[in-house]
Design a protein around this motif. Structure first.
Motif, PDB file in Angstrom:
ATOM      1  N   LEU A  61       0.811  -1.217   0.000  1.00 13.49           N
ATOM      2  CA  LEU A  61       0.000   0.000   0.000  1.00 13.49           C
ATOM      3  C   LEU A  61       0.844   1.267   0.000  1.00 13.49           C
ATOM      4  O   LEU A  61       0.582   2.203  -0.773  1.00 13.49           O
ATOM      5  CB  LEU A  61      -0.925   0.008   1.220  1.00 13.49           C
ATOM      6  CG  LEU A  61      -2.069  -1.009   1.228  1.00 13.49           C
ATOM      7  CD1 LEU A  61      -2.758  -1.012   2.586  1.00 13.49           C
ATOM      8  CD2 LEU A  61      -3.066  -0.682   0.119  1.00 13.49           C
ATOM      9  N   SER A  62       1.837   1.327   0.880  1.00 13.48           N
ATOM     10  CA  SER A  62       2.551   2.593   1.097  1.00 13.48           C
ATOM     11  C   SER A  62       4.063   2.478   0.974  1.00 13.48           C
ATOM     12  O   SER A  62       4.759   3.492   1.059  1.00 13.48           O
ATOM     13  CB  SER A  62       2.216   3.127   2.501  1.00 13.48           C
ATOM     14  OG  SER A  62       2.712   2.244   3.499  1.00 13.48           O
ATOM     15  N   GLY A  63       4.575   1.277   0.819  1.00 18.93           N
ATOM     16  CA  GLY A  63       6.011   1.084   0.865  1.00 18.93           C
ATOM     17  C   GLY A  63       6.508   0.711   2.238  1.00 18.93           C
ATOM     18  O   GLY A  63       7.648   0.291   2.402  1.00 18.93           O
ATOM     19  N   GLY A  64       5.657   0.887   3.255  1.00 16.33           N
ATOM     20  CA  GLY A  64       5.989   0.440   4.607  1.00 16.33           C
ATOM     21  C   GLY A  64       7.099   1.224   5.272  1.00 16.33           C
ATOM     22  O   GLY A  64       8.042   0.637   5.801  1.00 16.33           O
ATOM     23  N   HIS A  65       6.979   2.562   5.315  1.00 18.75           N
ATOM     24  CA  HIS A  65       7.983   3.360   6.019  1.00 18.75           C
ATOM     25  C   HIS A  65       7.881   3.150   7.527  1.00 18.75           C
ATOM     26  O   HIS A  65       8.879   2.885   8.192  1.00 18.75           O
ATOM     27  CB  HIS A  65       7.802   4.842   5.719  1.00 18.75           C
ATOM     28  CG  HIS A  65       8.029   5.220   4.293  1.00 18.75           C
ATOM     29  ND1 HIS A  65       8.082   6.529   3.872  1.00 18.75           N
ATOM     30  CD2 HIS A  65       8.236   4.471   3.182  1.00 18.75           C
ATOM     31  CE1 HIS A  65       8.303   6.569   2.572  1.00 18.75           C
ATOM     32  NE2 HIS A  65       8.386   5.332   2.129  1.00 18.75           N
ATOM     33  N   LEU A  66       6.696   3.361   8.089  1.00 18.40           N
ATOM     34  CA  LEU A  66       6.376   3.163   9.515  1.00 18.40           C
ATOM     35  C   LEU A  66       7.167   4.061  10.461  1.00 18.40           C
ATOM     36  O   LEU A  66       7.086   3.881  11.672  1.00 18.40           O
ATOM     37  CB  LEU A  66       6.597   1.700   9.949  1.00 18.40           C
ATOM     38  CG  LEU A  66       6.093   0.597   9.043  1.00 18.40           C
ATOM     39  CD1 LEU A  66       6.245  -0.763   9.741  1.00 18.40           C
ATOM     40  CD2 LEU A  66       4.688   0.817   8.578  1.00 18.40           C
ATOM     41  N   ASN A  67       7.885   5.030   9.936  1.00 20.37           N
ATOM     42  CA  ASN A  67       8.826   5.795  10.748  1.00 20.37           C
ATOM     43  C   ASN A  67       9.086   7.134  10.076  1.00 20.37           C
ATOM     44  O   ASN A  67       9.602   7.163   8.950  1.00 20.37           O
ATOM     45  CB  ASN A  67      10.125   4.997  10.880  1.00 20.37           C
ATOM     46  CG  ASN A  67      11.163   5.654  11.760  1.00 20.37           C
ATOM     47  OD1 ASN A  67      11.125   6.851  12.033  1.00 20.37           O
ATOM     48  ND2 ASN A  67      12.135   4.882  12.197  1.00 20.37           N
ATOM     49  N   PRO A  68       8.753   8.259  10.720  1.00 23.45           N
ATOM     50  CA  PRO A  68       9.021   9.555  10.109  1.00 23.45           C
ATOM     51  C   PRO A  68      10.477   9.781   9.740  1.00 23.45           C
ATOM     52  O   PRO A  68      10.780  10.473   8.762  1.00 23.45           O
ATOM     53  CB  PRO A  68       8.576  10.550  11.194  1.00 23.45           C
ATOM     54  CG  PRO A  68       7.532   9.814  11.963  1.00 23.45           C
ATOM     55  CD  PRO A  68       7.997   8.389  11.986  1.00 23.45           C
ATOM     56  N   ALA A  69      11.405   9.205  10.509  1.00 22.73           N
ATOM     57  CA  ALA A  69      12.824   9.364  10.187  1.00 22.73           C
ATOM     58  C   ALA A  69      13.168   8.686   8.868  1.00 22.73           C
ATOM     59  O   ALA A  69      13.964   9.201   8.073  1.00 22.73           O
ATOM     60  CB  ALA A  69      13.688   8.790  11.317  1.00 22.73           C
TER      61      ALA A  69
END
Length: 253
Positions: A61-69
């Motif tokens: 869905l999103s690329g799976g960053h899960l982390n603002p950094a």
């Protein structure tokens, strides 16, 4: 990726991450838990498995960053900043949801914390705190640890065959099996074991801020302080670390 996919993916993926992460901290910390006092190695692997489950779930869905950094580091690398606020919003919402789910999972154990003779501080289940309170040292630790996360993540993309992405010719939404998420999960375990001692390795502003807010609002017996005086360090440090990692990656690669 549509705006809706990005937001939903980051909410779901980050919620899974925090459910596993806060869950393992609750398991190790709270009385009447079968994993009580299991130790730091168990916590490090619990967080690593949370990354594994959350990122693989969110990746299509999103690329799976899960982390603002991570999001900031990728934006520095690509020069694309327009979706950054959307990613971060999804991550914060997901972190709040994940913390709530962890609390519900261990609801009986949290209730049992009402016994003052056996009560334990609960902030560490939700957020980080330093072993030695030194703002400069704590900030530097978070910057270094986060750069040690984001720089390898960016470099993984330069290695053919380990990424996760659409399968050529297979149609939209069909994703191939890459091992990059597995490698990132092991990387998080390694950071926890090697660099987590001083501050508890937030390395993720959403992972710390969202659950800290939940800790402040939930009716947890004998929960202690939410330590808002420290809360800026696990936000600012990882963001600076992610930014620096992106700069170094651009310069070196």
């Amino acid at each position: 990726m549509s705006n809706g996919d990005i937001f939903v993916g980051e909410v779901i993926g980050t919620a899974i991450l925090i459910l596993f992460g806060a869950g393992v901290c609750a398991a190790v910390t709270l009385h009447h838990s079968k994993a009580r006092a299991a130790g730091w190695v168990v916590i490090a692997f619990g967080w690593g498995f949370g990354v594994l489950a959350g990122a693989y779930t969110a990746a299509p869905l999103s690329g799976g960053h899960l982390n603002p950094a991570v999001t900031v580091g990728i934006a520095v690398d690509t020069g694309k900043w327009d979706k950054v606020p959307l990613y971060i919003l999804g991550q914060l919402v997901g972190a709040v949801i994940g913390a709530l789910l962890a609390w519900l999972t261990y609801y009986a154990q949290f209730r049992a914390n009402a016994d003052k003779e056996t009560a334990v501080p609960t902030l560490g289940i939700f957020s980080t705190a330093p072993e030695i309170r030194s703002p400069v040292a704590n900030l530097v630790t978070e910057i270094i640890a986060t750069a040690g996360l984001v720089l390898p993540i960016l470099a993984f993309g330069k290695n053919a065959g380990i990424g996760i992405g659409p399968v050529a010719g297979a149609g939209a939404g069909v994703y191939g099996s890459g091992i990059s998420v597995l490698l990132v999960s092991l990387l998080v375990v390694g950071i926890g074991l090697s660099l987590g001692g001083p501050t508890g390795y937030a390395i993720n502003p959403a992972r710390d801020l969202g659950p800290r807010l939940v800790h402040a609002l939930l009716p947890i017996p004998n929960k202690g302080t939410s330590d808002w005086g420290y809360s800026w360090i696990p936000v600012v440090g990882p963001l600076v670390g992610g930014l620096l990692a992106g700069v170094v990656f651009n310069a070196a690669f």
